[in-house]
Design an enzyme around this catalytic site. Sequence first.
Site, PDB file in Angstrom:
ATOM      1  N   GLU A 341       0.831  -1.194   0.000  1.00 35.40           N
ATOM      2  CA  GLU A 341       0.000   0.000   0.000  1.00 35.40           C
ATOM      3  C   GLU A 341       0.871   1.252   0.000  1.00 35.40           C
ATOM      4  O   GLU A 341       1.738   1.409   0.873  1.00 35.40           O
ATOM      5  CB  GLU A 341      -0.917   0.039   1.226  1.00 35.40           C
ATOM      6  CG  GLU A 341      -2.000  -1.014   1.233  1.00 35.40           C
ATOM      7  CD  GLU A 341      -2.948  -0.879   2.419  1.00 35.40           C
ATOM      8  OE1 GLU A 341      -3.984  -1.565   2.409  1.00 35.40           O
ATOM      9  OE2 GLU A 341      -2.658  -0.087   3.337  1.00 35.40           O
ATOM     10  N   CYS A 342       0.670   2.121  -0.956  1.00 33.30           N
ATOM     11  CA  CYS A 342       1.302   3.438  -1.010  1.00 33.30           C
ATOM     12  C   CYS A 342       2.826   3.348  -0.953  1.00 33.30           C
ATOM     13  O   CYS A 342       3.463   3.136  -1.975  1.00 33.30           O
ATOM     14  CB  CYS A 342       0.752   4.334   0.097  1.00 33.30           C
ATOM     15  SG  CYS A 342       0.969   6.103  -0.206  1.00 33.30           S
ATOM     16  N   ALA A 343       3.428   3.479   0.213  1.00 33.07           N
ATOM     17  CA  ALA A 343       4.888   3.386   0.315  1.00 33.07           C
ATOM     18  C   ALA A 343       5.384   2.052  -0.226  1.00 33.07           C
ATOM     19  O   ALA A 343       6.429   1.972  -0.884  1.00 33.07           O
ATOM     20  CB  ALA A 343       5.333   3.573   1.761  1.00 33.07           C
TER      21      ALA A 343
END
Length: 451
Positions: A341-343
Amino acid sequence: MVSVPWSLPRVVVAAPASGHGKTTVATGLLAALRRRGLTVSPHKVGPDYIDPGYHALAAGRPGRNLDPFLVGPERIAALLRHGASVPTPADIAVVEGVMGLHDGAVGRRDFASTAHVARLIDAPVVLVLDTTAQGRSAAALTLGMAAFDPAVRIGGVILNRVGSPRHESLLRDALAEVGVPVLGAVTRAAEVAAPARHLGLVPVAERAPESVAIVTALAELVEATVDLDAVLDLARTAPPLTTPAWDPVVAVGGPAGVERPVVALAGGPAFTFSYAETAELLTAAGADVVTVDPLRDRALPAGTRAVVIGGGFPETYAEELAGNGMLRAELADFDGPVVAECAGLLYLGRTLDGVPMCGRLDLAARMTGRLTLGYREATAVTDSPVARAGEGVRGHEFHRTTTDPGHGERPAWRWNGTDHGFVAGRVHASYLHTHWAGHPAAARRLVEACR
């Protein structure tokens, strides 16, 4: 399920708007009450990952989120009770609000607002007021905040950024006129500031010694300026909780098999965004959850069968992450399911701001000046280790980066008519942050995928 009512004292720390000092007061209260010998349970309204880190440091137990949009309003009281019960029953719960008291999800009135959560957990509110350049109007503002929703009980006010003893006296007199107790007053000179950057406060894990010092200073500030006995008395007016505690084992339907596969959960300073319930659900589904720090660990934990890489700040640590070539190479070749997720999405790409990352996904990521922020209602486009195509989830975006391309040939999600994210082999990666208490099947599906 039969539940014994539990008289859990609790209070919500709210404000008319962001920037009034909620985090200062909530973190200071947690630390000050703990210094009194009380077991305190910390909670945060909304999807924020950073404030709960400070709460956890102050309370000595995980900071947990209460977000009706991400997990459903029917789970909020149950999650509060769970968090206040683990690892030991708390003497009091302190819930920090989000934005202004009545600010909810865009287009949904007060849904997922601090006021909404206060109603769901039947807790009194302490209103933090920035009194800069304000006199008797502070009483009018408080009265308006209370009258706007009579179902939300404002039990007292903490005055923040008070200019002088005369200013404080004026404010106290005005609030007495409208019958709202003043529980504390913090002067401008006494403020304690935590460092911030492009996505808010700097996470606790990134500056541990400094963070300890900040929390200690906040405890001393609250002890000196807030009537803790009055706050405790107010918290004790909350009625007993009758909702059964949320149970991760019940949520996932028990272990997904006899063997216990190792699931590596990214942590450390670069990957600080993870809800406590993620590890609890994976454990309940039958996994052994082990933390891996991509900044320092040269290899995945022995026997790793799946990897979960949540959010954080890889852009701040790009060079250090690139320097750990052994782990990057292992992740590039890892044949088990990977959820990012994201990072985690940025870390799995080829490059981040030109610095080499894992190369597991064919994308280049870079920082931008634009903040992407908001709740999302998404539908899974492609079958993956955490979702079946057509399945709906609710999530949240919060980043200042972009990827090229913006999604893969097999996208992870679709919302607002646009595809997002990547499903490549057994990898599921996107910008969308999800709270698995809202869709616990993700944890069970991931553990089953370890087979």
